[in-house]
Scaffold this motif. Sequence first.
Motif, PDB file in Angstrom:
ATOM      1  N   ALA A   1       0.845  -1.193   0.000  1.00 35.27           N
ATOM      2  CA  ALA A   1       0.000   0.000   0.000  1.00 35.27           C
ATOM      3  C   ALA A   1       0.875   1.236   0.000  1.00 35.27           C
ATOM      4  CB  ALA A   1      -0.932   0.010   1.212  1.00 35.27           C
ATOM      5  N   GLY A   2       0.293   2.352  -0.391  1.00 36.14           N
ATOM      6  CA  GLY A   2       1.059   3.588  -0.359  1.00 36.14           C
ATOM      7  C   GLY A   2       0.493   4.658  -1.263  1.00 36.14           C
ATOM      8  N   VAL A   3       1.243   5.722  -1.350  1.00 36.43           N
ATOM      9  CA  VAL A   3       0.919   6.824  -2.254  1.00 36.43           C
ATOM     10  C   VAL A   3       2.243   7.376  -2.744  1.00 36.43           C
ATOM     11  CG1 VAL A   3       0.796   8.447  -0.308  1.00 36.43           C
ATOM     12  CG2 VAL A   3      -0.269   9.052  -2.477  1.00 36.43           C
ATOM     13  N   TYR A   4       2.285   7.770  -4.007  1.00 34.81           N
ATOM     14  CA  TYR A   4       3.557   8.263  -4.563  1.00 34.81           C
ATOM     15  C   TYR A   4       3.284   9.292  -5.648  1.00 34.81           C
ATOM     16  CZ  TYR A   4       8.132   8.464  -6.794  1.00 34.81           C
ATOM     17  OH  TYR A   4       9.331   8.917  -7.299  1.00 34.81           O
ATOM     18  N   GLN A   5       4.054  10.396  -5.604  1.00 34.37           N
ATOM     19  CA  GLN A   5       4.070  11.368  -6.692  1.00 34.37           C
ATOM     20  C   GLN A   5       5.493  11.879  -6.834  1.00 34.37           C
ATOM     21  OE1 GLN A   5       1.162  14.318  -7.233  1.00 34.37           O
ATOM     22  NE2 GLN A   5      -0.527  13.070  -6.516  1.00 34.37           N
ATOM     23  N   ASP A   6       6.021  11.827  -8.058  1.00 35.82           N
ATOM     24  CA  ASP A   6       7.423  12.226  -8.219  1.00 35.82           C
ATOM     25  C   ASP A   6       7.623  13.730  -8.080  1.00 35.82           C
ATOM     26  OD1 ASP A   6       6.353  13.101 -10.609  1.00 35.82           O
ATOM     27  OD2 ASP A   6       7.417  11.659 -11.854  1.00 35.82           O
ATOM     28  N   THR A   7       6.548  14.488  -8.026  1.00 33.00           N
ATOM     29  CA  THR A   7       6.650  15.933  -7.764  1.00 33.00           C
ATOM     30  C   THR A   7       6.421  16.254  -6.293  1.00 33.00           C
ATOM     31  OG1 THR A   7       4.319  16.200  -8.346  1.00 33.00           O
ATOM     32  CG2 THR A   7       5.936  16.558 -10.107  1.00 33.00           C
ATOM     33  N   GLY A   8       6.211  15.217  -5.482  1.00 31.95           N
ATOM     34  CA  GLY A   8       5.932  15.415  -4.067  1.00 31.95           C
ATOM     35  C   GLY A   8       4.440  15.407  -3.795  1.00 31.95           C
ATOM     36  N   VAL A   9       4.059  14.884  -2.637  1.00 34.04           N
ATOM     37  CA  VAL A   9       2.643  14.833  -2.236  1.00 34.04           C
ATOM     38  C   VAL A   9       2.375  16.044  -1.352  1.00 34.04           C
ATOM     39  CG1 VAL A   9       0.871  13.489  -1.068  1.00 34.04           C
ATOM     40  CG2 VAL A   9       2.647  12.318  -2.386  1.00 34.04           C
ATOM     41  N   GLN A  10       1.688  17.036  -1.902  1.00 33.96           N
ATOM     42  CA  GLN A  10       1.490  18.293  -1.176  1.00 33.96           C
ATOM     43  C   GLN A  10       0.745  18.104   0.139  1.00 33.96           C
ATOM     44  OE1 GLN A  10      -0.197  21.420  -3.517  1.00 33.96           O
ATOM     45  NE2 GLN A  10       1.405  21.368  -5.061  1.00 33.96           N
ATOM     46  N   SER A  11      -0.161  17.135   0.192  1.00 35.60           N
ATOM     47  CA  SER A  11      -0.933  16.946   1.420  1.00 35.60           C
ATOM     48  C   SER A  11      -0.062  16.450   2.574  1.00 35.60           C
ATOM     49  CB  SER A  11      -2.092  15.974   1.168  1.00 35.60           C
ATOM     50  OG  SER A  11      -1.613  14.720   0.722  1.00 35.60           O
ATOM     51  N   LEU A  12       1.157  15.976   2.274  1.00 38.28           N
ATOM     52  CA  LEU A  12       2.077  15.528   3.323  1.00 38.28           C
ATOM     53  C   LEU A  12       3.085  16.609   3.689  1.00 38.28           C
ATOM     54  CD1 LEU A  12       2.764  11.874   2.092  1.00 38.28           C
ATOM     55  CD2 LEU A  12       1.194  12.618   3.894  1.00 38.28           C
ATOM     56  N   ARG A  13       2.780  17.830   3.344  1.00 38.39           N
ATOM     57  CA  ARG A  13       3.704  18.943   3.554  1.00 38.39           C
ATOM     58  C   ARG A  13       4.007  19.184   5.033  1.00 38.39           C
ATOM     59  NH1 ARG A  13       2.687  23.756  -0.442  1.00 38.39           N
ATOM     60  NH2 ARG A  13       3.586  22.152  -1.806  1.00 38.39           N
ATOM     61  N   ALA A  14       3.183  18.646   5.914  1.00 33.55           N
ATOM     62  CA  ALA A  14       3.447  18.816   7.348  1.00 33.55           C
ATOM     63  C   ALA A  14       4.771  18.192   7.761  1.00 33.55           C
ATOM     64  CB  ALA A  14       2.306  18.202   8.166  1.00 33.55           C
ATOM     65  N   PHE A  15       5.301  17.277   6.944  1.00 34.53           N
ATOM     66  CA  PHE A  15       6.584  16.651   7.255  1.00 34.53           C
ATOM     67  C   PHE A  15       7.768  17.447   6.722  1.00 34.53           C
ATOM     68  CE2 PHE A  15       3.734  12.845   7.243  1.00 34.53           C
ATOM     69  CZ  PHE A  15       3.868  12.544   8.590  1.00 34.53           C
ATOM     70  N   ASN A  16       7.512  18.588   6.111  1.00 32.35           N
ATOM     71  CA  ASN A  16       8.595  19.438   5.616  1.00 32.35           C
ATOM     72  C   ASN A  16       9.183  20.242   6.775  1.00 32.35           C
ATOM     73  OD1 ASN A  16       7.393  18.517   3.314  1.00 32.35           O
ATOM     74  ND2 ASN A  16       7.085  20.507   2.351  1.00 32.35           N
TER      75      ASN A  16
END
Length: 765
Positions: A558-573
């Motif tokens: 399972a997972g999610v992947y985008q080579d431009t980055g997953v914007q909704s996971l920006r909290a981990f930046n």
Amino acid sequence: MTTFRKVTVAVVLMMTALWTPPAFARAEPTPVDDPIPEKPTPSGLTLTLEEFASFPKSETIPEPIDQRLVRWARINYLDQVPDGSGRLYANDLNGKLYLLDKSRQPREYLDVATTFAPDFVSGRGLGSGFGFAAFHPDFARNGKLYTVHTEWGNALTTKTPDLPAQAGTKFHGVITEWTATDPKAGVFSGTRREVLRLGFFGQIHGIQQIGFRPAARRGDKDYGLLYVAAGDGATGVSSDDPQNLAIPQGKILRINPIVSTGKYGVPSDNPFVGRPGALGEIYAHGMRDPHRFSWDGQRLLLGHIGEHAIEAVYDVGPGDNLGWSEREGSFVYNKADRCKLYTLPDDDASFGYTYPVAAYDHDPPPGHPCTADSGHAIVGGFVYRGAKLPLLYGKYLFGDIVDGQVFYTVASEMKEESGQRATIYKPRLVDATGKQITMQDLAGSTRVDLRFGQDGAGELYALSKANGKIWKVTKAVMTPPGVLPSFRPNLVAAYDFEHPLPGDPAKEQDQGLSGTNLSLVNGGAAMRVRDGAYRGSTNALETKQVEPATTGNDDWKAGVYQDTGVQSLRAFNAVKGTTVMGWFKMLGEGPALNSNTPDPADRFNAIGLAGILSGDSQGHDVRSLLELITVNGELRVVALARRVDGGSSQTFAANLPWQQILPRDQWVFLAATFDFDNGTMRLFKNGRPLAGTYTVAGDPWAVEGAPEPDLTSATDPRGIKIGGSYPQNTREQNPCDCRMDGLMFLDRAASPIEILAQYELMRRR
């Protein structure tokens, strides 16, 4: 978005012309007993509502026959005067427009009922009276505002509608332009003129709203254009009025209210300008009761009240046809059988209808007459783009007028081209003391008559006619069930595998703050198995190696992947720490056989559990990871992370053999914490710390001499991986023959006492 929609329809029409399925393959529409079986999903989002203002009691004109009109004050909308003063305004359907300054005390600005007496009417029909007000975006300079009210009596014989009226007209809907002599004054003084008058057959479904697009700026083609939501006058149930482009009823109109000659102008870029037999004023059509619309940037989102069963939100573009009364929502409406909705025909795409981006149905009680009012009606709301409530950001808040239920959807999921309705969530409501309440509690009535408002900063308000009060949404926090309260503000993503995405069971809905839905790769819905790990859980996720002897991308993960980055996971930046935790049950011996090599005895050197990808990950590199890897020739449970994209990783390996930490066929709660600022990691089993060692000497995270605090790279993670590597499914590596449940990803390092408390909160008694 609208352009995409039209192109898609055009392509479908072309394909239909080129190929038609055999007649025997066509499916006729069939009746549907429960059009939308999925119900609003209880959400961990909790909204605090604090009383903001209270309005004086008002009376209908004339005395009402329908007791539903007997309310304390029929306040219908709240908005901010666009003049920089900060003043808010609200209208009462019984006739008065109020202004509210910082004192929050309503002060009468304009009396519409008295101005238009004796023709003014508010005591007949749920929408009759002073329905709406909209201030021109340039009010500070031109002093212009616009109102809508209803008239009857002498008006029906002495005044003529500007556009074709419905046969047997009983009410007029009138738009008036008011020009204030002094826009800064607290009481209106000035002139007025009539802009548009429409004739309606029924006392319901008249002009429901008028408004200007807030994002339009001077020089934009949409600046100063007035949108008018005109209902079908209650005739659409038995006529084709909403589909008839020669009349204004059942349409959204778009006009220029300020012109040098005439009462108003028709914008040249309106979609039906120049079409023979069509009114140029029409912007979109096919509507029963277009009750409330709002904008999210360029998008016009409409709350549309249905007839038989469907309450819906539409993303309305120029020329769109919402289908009424041939369609109700995304179902066929049959005028000859009002007790059923039907499935769509095979050739539905050829009609070009626009369908809802979110919807719910009425669910009447058993025995309820199918043609009777079931007591449900949607009230459209707003996408929150304010700055004070980050957990509400990007969510469309709306509700049900009658029973006062409050709902929300994620705006980015409301996409018609996806072919799926966005999930509707039901947040918890609490008062200023933290006590859980309902809108019925606040309104003091089972009939709430709910409305929403918004101020100039984008902050949201709830209104009730029942007691004439307004409440402001002052807080938004996440309180998912089974989650430690201290974790809630930092729970970026959470998956309990009890929430398949409606219409796509191969995806799991995020129960955390980010809304990052998870793909169940290769196995889809079959990966949910009945084997709950903790108290209250029913399902778990199963991952496994499918065909070890064959090279191929078939393993369940399972997972999610985008080579431009997953914007909704920006909290981990650019964070100081993260936590990965969840329940795990090992099913196989592990590690899995290496299907990428010819040696039938070769095995992978790791077992993937769960982690957050780095901002430059090819699908394997991680920012934070909980897994099993080979350390000095032995498989170990580890926490592994890299602070900086492209930098070195550090591994903290548990000392105990992995079989003691994860005994086969037993559920175990594992957690890994990553403190990048202090350069430390920890592992926990069932809430207790695991002793371990770091495997890389020196300073692989490059924290020595780095600017304080030491943060992760300020880049969007490329995704989440669960049960193996490469969530984009480009290759297989490190599959896990196991089950997982209650996975949580936090944007800070949890403390040991919190990890233990979370375990105790979840474990079975």
